[in-house]
Design an enzyme around this catalytic site. Structure first.
Site, mmCIF file in Angstrom:
data_model
loop_
_atom_site.group_PDB
_atom_site.id
_atom_site.type_symbol
_atom_site.label_atom_id
_atom_site.label_comp_id
_atom_site.label_asym_id
_atom_site.label_seq_id
_atom_site.Cartn_x
_atom_site.Cartn_y
_atom_site.Cartn_z
ATOM 1 N N LYS A 189 0.838 -1.201 0.000
ATOM 2 C CA LYS A 189 0.000 0.000 0.000
ATOM 3 C C LYS A 189 0.879 1.260 0.000
ATOM 4 C CE LYS A 189 -3.625 2.477 2.314
ATOM 5 N NZ LYS A 189 -4.653 2.553 3.322
ATOM 6 N N GLU A 195 10.595 -4.798 4.342
ATOM 7 C CA GLU A 195 10.677 -6.205 3.947
ATOM 8 C C GLU A 195 10.329 -6.363 2.470
ATOM 9 O OE1 GLU A 195 9.191 -5.006 6.612
ATOM 10 O OE2 GLU A 195 9.181 -6.414 8.304
ATOM 11 N N GLY A 248 -4.745 -2.122 4.378
ATOM 12 C CA GLY A 248 -4.032 -3.342 3.977
ATOM 13 C C GLY A 248 -4.806 -4.612 4.282
ATOM 14 N N ARG A 249 -5.316 -4.720 5.506
ATOM 15 C CA ARG A 249 -5.973 -5.967 5.905
ATOM 16 C C ARG A 249 -7.383 -6.084 5.332
ATOM 17 N NH1 ARG A 249 -4.809 -2.501 9.814
ATOM 18 N NH2 ARG A 249 -6.487 -1.567 11.048
ATOM 19 N N GLU A 334 -5.041 -6.488 14.480
ATOM 20 C CA GLU A 334 -4.525 -5.189 14.025
ATOM 21 C C GLU A 334 -5.648 -4.150 13.996
ATOM 22 O OE1 GLU A 334 -0.854 -4.343 11.236
ATOM 23 O OE2 GLU A 334 -2.624 -4.599 9.994
ATOM 24 N N HIS A 365 -5.847 -33.050 18.733
ATOM 25 C CA HIS A 365 -4.825 -33.891 19.353
ATOM 26 C C HIS A 365 -3.661 -33.058 19.865
ATOM 27 C CE1 HIS A 365 -6.980 -37.403 17.904
ATOM 28 N NE2 HIS A 365 -7.228 -36.672 16.825
ATOM 29 N N LYS A 475 9.059 -0.830 14.073
ATOM 30 C CA LYS A 475 9.696 -0.560 12.772
ATOM 31 C C LYS A 475 10.789 0.485 12.936
ATOM 32 C CE LYS A 475 5.577 -1.077 9.844
ATOM 33 N NZ LYS A 475 4.686 -0.385 8.920
HETATM 34 O O1 F6P Z 1 3.220 -3.131 9.682
HETATM 35 C C1 F6P Z 1 1.853 -3.258 9.528
HETATM 36 C C2 F6P Z 1 1.416 -2.963 8.142
HETATM 37 O O2 F6P Z 1 1.420 -1.597 7.936
HETATM 38 C C3 F6P Z 1 0.061 -3.575 7.860
HETATM 39 O O3 F6P Z 1 -0.970 -2.794 8.319
HETATM 40 C C4 F6P Z 1 0.103 -3.753 6.391
HETATM 41 O O4 F6P Z 1 -0.855 -4.665 5.955
HETATM 42 C C5 F6P Z 1 1.512 -4.219 6.190
HETATM 43 O O5 F6P Z 1 2.271 -3.542 7.173
HETATM 44 C C6 F6P Z 1 2.082 -3.972 4.839
HETATM 45 O O6 F6P Z 1 2.092 -2.612 4.492
HETATM 46 P P1 F6P Z 1 2.220 -2.168 3.000
HETATM 47 O O7 F6P Z 1 1.105 -2.735 2.225
HETATM 48 O O8 F6P Z 1 2.222 -0.681 3.023
HETATM 49 O O9 F6P Z 1 3.537 -2.710 2.490
#
Ligand code: F6P
Length: 503
Positions: A189, A195, A248-249, A334, A365, A475
């Site tokens: 987003k 990452e 995002g979610r 979240e 189990h 972060k």
């Molecule tokens: O660190 C949390 C977050 O901001 C989430 O809310 C989001 O889904 C994810 O990291 C990835 O963010 P982006 O889509 O901006 O890479």
């Protein structure tokens, strides 16, 4: 926006009589009918929860006071429902159920996604056989769930989802893929997530080393920050945008779902949207306890506030839904794991319970011991699919389904023994959700139900489900490790650990 004081309503609910589940069933022959709902082809059963008529009436009064109807109307109208970021939440528009201008925009963006897939299929990138989807959190969990659940027998593109920064994840994601026949879909987003950007850079190196002449020409970006993707070097013709209002979610319905459409085909993607839209229409119109998002939230809230449950567990009795718990963990934790109210005061009550779970029957189990006899009360949700679609003898599926239903019965009934170790207290609540088949439409509707349930819970709790400031500090700390001044400020334990790790 001022959150109402619900203390008196909670007092009322807390003081209601607390019959056991057995007593509730014995006292009302019509209980199953009253507490089950069929929406968008999915069967929902709340009869094994402690909700009863008095409780439901009190919860309805509370939802009214919390202004659920107005907040719901604001959500569907594309108004600002995320005040801390001054944004609407427009995921319903991705399903064509939001405000007209948001729906239009989403439709146009979907058209671009479709044209892009047509171009890939038409050979615009040579012979593409696989897709490396790079994203994390909301930019990965939804597509991963959908593709894992519905794409197992697909003969279309093979999609691998890469999220973690751990190089082991990278190695596993590209194992066996031909870089010359792979398209890299970068989903973020913000297009700043460390990452994702690092994995993207490594994917470019992987393509270059694999002999791809124009590695940047193989990148596609799905983002709400198109300028950043272009700045990164991705041609704007391969930047598929989505709106700032899509969290995002809540984003798998937007261009974030490009990989879903590539794995399952456009028709399946549209069916998924239509299933979600059907759930939207139910939630937008149904009033009070007839609204399943609200009814679910009543049960969720009851267990948090009256029975002091700190967790809720869900078990998918279907291997194809094994990623559902991780998906829901992000959606619920979240969204509603917050100690500030939407009007920025201390929340003054417990936040969302911890969501956890697994797949049945494996979990029986492993962790069900605690559910049956532990000292914690954990409301459980069972999710199962009625129609068998695997190729093995039908007794497997019958045993699977039978176990899901038997566990709910056992949690409720318990079994008395004078021997404490063998005594099952029973009276433990569960909800059951039955899907007729595992199809894009049903899964779309189920996920939309979870989104609306999360929203309904947020309205009652009084928090903003659409921001996530709680993830920022970690972060920043991780970034500060590159800066000597930032390192100096760290605590002694972390400094010692960094030294031990050779960082
Ligand atoms: O660190 C949390 C977050 O901001 C989430 O809310 C989001 O889904 C994810 O990291 C990835 O963010 P982006 O889509 O901006 O890479």
């Amino acid at each position: 926006m001022q959150t109402p004081d619900l203390a008196a309503d909670w007092k009322t609910i807390d003081s209601l009589p607390r019959p056991t589940l057995a007593e509730l069933f014995a006292g009302d022959e019509g209980r199953v009918g009253k507490l089950t709902r069929d929406v968008a082809g999915i069967h929902f059963d709340w009869s094994k929860t402690h909700l009863d008529e008095a409780g439901l009436a009190a919860f309805e009064a509370m939802a009214k006071k919390a202004d659920y109807n107005a907040r719901r109307a604001a959500l569907f109208a594309g108004e600002v429902v995320n005040p801390s970021e001054d944004r609407p939440a427009t995921h319903v528009a991705e399903r064509g159920e939001g405000a007209a201008h948001d729906n239009d925009l989403a439709r146009r963006r979907h058209r671009r996604m479709r044209e892009f897939i047509d171009a890939v299929e038409g050979g615009a990138f040579g012979e593409i056989e696989s897709v490396l989807h790079i994203g994390i959190g909301g930019s990965a969990l939804g597509p991963d769930l959908m593709i894992d659940a519905l794409g197992r027998e697909s003969d279309r593109f093979e999609v691998r989802v890469l999220s973690n920064i751990d190089g082991e994840g990278f190695d596993a994601a590209v194992a066996g893929l031909d870089p010359k026949r792979t398209l890299v879909v970068a989903v973020s987003k913000t297009f700043t997530t460390t990452e994702t950007i690092t994995n993207l850079e490594t994917a470019i190196e992987w393509m270059v080393e694999g002999g791809v002449e124009d590695a940047y020409g193989r990148l596609v970006a799905c983002t709400a920050a198109p300028d950043k993707a272009v700045e990164f070097g991705i041609d704007e013709t391969r930047v598929l945008p989505f709106g700032e209002g899509v969290g995002g979610r809540y984003s798998l319905w937007s261009s974030v779902g490009l990989s879903i459409a590539m794995a399952l085909g456009w028709a399946a993607f549209e069916e998924m949207l239509e299933g979600a839209a059907e759930m939207d229409r139910h939630v937008r119109k149904a009033e009070g306890e007839a609204n399943i998002a609200l009814l679910a939230a009543f049960a969720d809230q009851y267990y948090v506030m009256v029975r002091h449950c700190e967790t809720r567990a869900l078990f998918a009795y279907d291997e194809r839904l094994r990623l559902l718990p991780s998906y829901l963990q992000q959606l619920e934790m979240e969204s509603n794991g917050k100690s500030a109210s939407i009007d920025n005061r201390p929340l003054g009550r417990p936040s969302a319970p911890i969501t956890w779970g697994g797949t049945g029957t494996d979990a029986q189990h492993a962790v069900f011991q605690l559910l049956h006899q532990g000292t914690h009360l954990v409301p459980v949700e069972f999710i199962a699919v009625i129609e068998q679609s695997d190729s093995v003898d039908e007794r497997h599926h019958q045993m699977l389904l039978g176990n899901a239903l038997a566990q709910g019965a056992a949690l409720m009934a318990g079994r008395h023994s004078d021997d404490a170790a063998r005594n099952y207290p029973g009276d433990r609540p569960s909800t059951t959700i039955l899907l007729p088949r595992l199809e894009p439409r049903h899964l779309g509707a189920l996920i939309a139900f979870y989104e609306h349930r999360t929203f309904a819970n947020a309205v009652i709790m009084g928090n903003n489900p659409f921001d996530q400031f709680g993830v920022e500090l970690g972060k920043e700390m991780a970034k500060s490790l590159d800066d000597p001044e930032g390192r100096e400020k760290l605590d002694a334990s972390t400094k010692a650990l960094l030294e031990k790790a050779g960082l």
